[in-house]
Design an enzyme around this catalytic site. Structure first.
Site, short mmCIF file in Angstrom:
data_model
loop_
_atom_site.label_atom_id
_atom_site.label_comp_id
_atom_site.label_asym_id
_atom_site.label_seq_id
_atom_site.Cartn_x
_atom_site.Cartn_y
_atom_site.Cartn_z
N LYS A 110 -64.54 35.36 -54.61
CA LYS A 110 -65.06 34.32 -55.73
C LYS A 110 -64.83 32.86 -55.38
O LYS A 110 -65.63 32.17 -56.16
CB LYS A 110 -64.15 34.72 -56.86
CG LYS A 110 -64.53 36.29 -57.39
CD LYS A 110 -63.53 36.34 -58.98
CE LYS A 110 -63.99 37.72 -59.11
NZ LYS A 110 -63.43 38.37 -60.44
N GLY A 142 -58.31 34.66 -59.08
CA GLY A 142 -59.46 34.33 -59.51
C GLY A 142 -59.59 34.57 -61.30
O GLY A 142 -60.21 33.66 -62.02
P1 NAP Z 1 -56.87 37.94 -57.22
O1 NAP Z 1 -57.68 36.59 -57.01
O2 NAP Z 1 -56.64 38.65 -55.62
O3 NAP Z 1 -55.33 37.70 -57.78
C1 NAP Z 1 -54.48 38.51 -58.35
C2 NAP Z 1 -53.00 37.63 -58.43
O4 NAP Z 1 -52.24 38.55 -58.93
C3 NAP Z 1 -52.78 37.10 -57.14
O5 NAP Z 1 -53.21 35.79 -57.13
C4 NAP Z 1 -51.30 37.02 -57.22
O6 NAP Z 1 -50.67 35.83 -58.09
C5 NAP Z 1 -51.22 38.33 -58.27
N1 NAP Z 1 -50.61 39.54 -57.29
C6 NAP Z 1 -51.41 40.04 -56.47
N2 NAP Z 1 -50.52 40.96 -56.07
C7 NAP Z 1 -49.21 41.06 -56.49
C8 NAP Z 1 -48.26 41.87 -56.62
N3 NAP Z 1 -48.11 42.86 -55.71
N4 NAP Z 1 -47.19 41.72 -57.66
C9 NAP Z 1 -47.33 40.47 -58.53
N5 NAP Z 1 -48.27 40.04 -58.53
C10 NAP Z 1 -49.38 40.03 -57.31
O7 NAP Z 1 -57.66 39.11 -57.85
P2 NAP Z 1 -58.53 38.60 -59.02
O8 NAP Z 1 -59.67 38.71 -59.01
O9 NAP Z 1 -57.99 37.78 -60.03
O10 NAP Z 1 -58.09 40.12 -60.16
C11 NAP Z 1 -56.85 40.77 -60.43
C12 NAP Z 1 -56.92 42.01 -61.34
O11 NAP Z 1 -57.71 41.65 -62.34
C13 NAP Z 1 -57.40 43.15 -60.58
O12 NAP Z 1 -56.78 44.22 -60.93
C14 NAP Z 1 -58.94 43.12 -61.19
O13 NAP Z 1 -59.42 44.49 -61.20
C15 NAP Z 1 -58.79 42.52 -62.56
N6 NAP Z 1 -60.04 41.94 -62.96
C16 NAP Z 1 -60.60 42.68 -64.01
C17 NAP Z 1 -61.89 42.06 -64.53
C18 NAP Z 1 -62.51 42.86 -65.84
O14 NAP Z 1 -63.72 42.81 -66.05
N7 NAP Z 1 -61.77 43.67 -66.33
C19 NAP Z 1 -62.44 41.08 -64.10
C20 NAP Z 1 -61.60 40.49 -62.89
C21 NAP Z 1 -60.62 41.01 -62.32
P3 NAP Z 1 -49.45 35.21 -57.40
O15 NAP Z 1 -49.57 35.46 -55.92
O16 NAP Z 1 -49.91 34.01 -58.11
O17 NAP Z 1 -48.17 36.03 -58.03
#
Ligand code: NAP
Length: 337
Positions: A64, A127
């Site tokens: 992203k 993201g």
């Molecule tokens: P991302 O960019 O990888 O960000 C996830 C964040 O979560 C990381 O930056 C990290 O933040 C934290 N994290 C990762 N692993 C972790 C762990 N084991 N324990 C605690 N914190 C952890 O992913 P994203 O695109 O933001 O997506 C994140 C989630 O949102 C996913 O589950 C995705 O399916 C969901 N999502 C849903 C929608 C929807 O439409 N419903 C849309 C987008 C995303 P820190 O390093 O700062 O702790």
């Protein structure tokens, strides 16, 4: 755009691992264009974007942010959020948008919570977190990002026990990690609502914890469908009624659920229900499978669990079933026949 033009459009989703994506199903219901999954490694991005021949592309983990340097321009929202989940290709090049913000705003509004001036914790700093933060700011919430490595982190959470809403944007609790939960909710004495962006399972451990404490909790399905709706509008250049998104949310939630029916339904009725709903009966009144087997069954849709009071009184089993479970009352079960 007429039906023939729409049918000739090629769209899709770009990410590194896309095994469990619901997007082809959702876009298939939203519009008649072709929608494919593109799993690509980082070094493949330049040639993929150059040669794809696509009209529209959705972008997910981990691209992203990485995709931004390849784009000709960004919408003001994508610019401010610093992440792109939708790209439109035309004669002028590649244009980046962020429709996660639109999807999250629809989800937030569906919660009915007025968050203006209220403290909201955003768990995670990736993201999706940036899109959530953008929307919360627009609605004048006092948002705090909890990051494992940030100033506000999981070891000083007690500073924020006065939060009124928690939004989980981490992947903790996502299938197959059904038992995982990013925080314990009990100490948050002012908590009114929990929003988990995860939609697989439909009810994460965090959502189940919230409901057990009497706190309203919503999953990410509404956001998922609305971000797809907005992306489809950008691909097509025309608008899609919100009612259509509502129908898709209900239909996809139903198709991803396991049904839980009470034990007093007759054998022939169970067989009929299974055949009508395309599900396989698992009679828990005759014996409980091992926890590992139950986790497997409840993590994936396609089962019709027969469960009486004895089964549902066991908290651990009930929680396991409820990750994707939809309880069907005896009247509704008979109504479905
Ligand atoms: P991302 O960019 O990888 O960000 C996830 C964040 O979560 C990381 O930056 C990290 O933040 C934290 N994290 C990762 N692993 C972790 C762990 N084991 N324990 C605690 N914190 C952890 O992913 P994203 O695109 O933001 O997506 C994140 C989630 O949102 C996913 O589950 C995705 O399916 C969901 N999502 C849903 C929608 C929807 O439409 N419903 C849309 C987008 C995303 P820190 O390093 O700062 O702790």
């Amino acid at each position: 755009m007429n039906t023939r033009d729409t049918a000739s459009l090629k769209c899709g989703l770009l990410g590194r691992r896309l095994g469990h994506s619901f997007s082809p199903e959702i876009h298939g219901m939203l519009a008649g264009y072709r929608y494919d999954l593109y799993e690509r490694e980082p070094e493949e991005l330049p040639s993929f974007l150059r040669e794809s021949g696509l009209r529209g592309l959705n972008v997910t983990i981990p691209y992203k942010k990485d995709i931004i340097p390849f784009l000709n321009d960004l919408s003001p929202e994508a610019e401010q959020i610093g992440a792109v989940n939708t790209v439109v290709f035309d004669d002028d090049g590649m244009h980046g948008y962020n429709t996660d913000a639109y999807g999250f705003e629809k989800l937030l509004l569906s919660s009915g919570c007025d968050i203006s001036g209220k403290k909201v914790l955003i768990l995670g700093s990736g993201g999706a977190s940036a899109a959530v933060r953008y929307v919360l700011l627009k609605h004048q919430a006092d948002s705090v990002v909890i990051s494992r490595t940030g100033e506000n982190n999981y070891s000083n959470l007690s500073l924020h026990y006065d939060a009124e809403m928690i939004v989980n944007t981490t992947p903790v609790g996502m299938f197959p990690d059904l038992d995982g939960s990013p925080v314990c909710l009990a100490p948050f004495r002012s908590l009114k609502a929990v929003i988990d962006l995860i939609y697989n399972p439909l009810n994460t451990s965090l959502i189940l914890d919230a409901r057990e404490l009497g706190i309203a909790a919503l999953n990410g399905m509404t956001m998922l469908v609305y971000q797809a709706k907005r992306a489809a509008e950008l691909f097509l250049g025309s608008s899609i009624d919100d009612a259509e998104a509502g129908r898709i949310i209900s239909s996809i939630t139903e198709s991803k659920s396991n049904l839980i029916v009470p034990g007093d339904i007759s054998g022939p009725d169970i067989l009929e229900l299974c055949s009508r709903t395309g599900r396989k009966a698992v009679d828990l009144t005759e014996g409980i499978p091992t926890l590992k087997e139950l986790t497997e069954l409840s993590g994936r849709p396609g089962s019709l669990f027969i469960a009486d009071g004895n089964v549902m009184r066991d908290r651990q089993i009930k929680r396991m079933l409820m990750h994707n479970g939809m309880i069907v009352s005896p009247e509704n079960a008979h109504g479905m026949l």
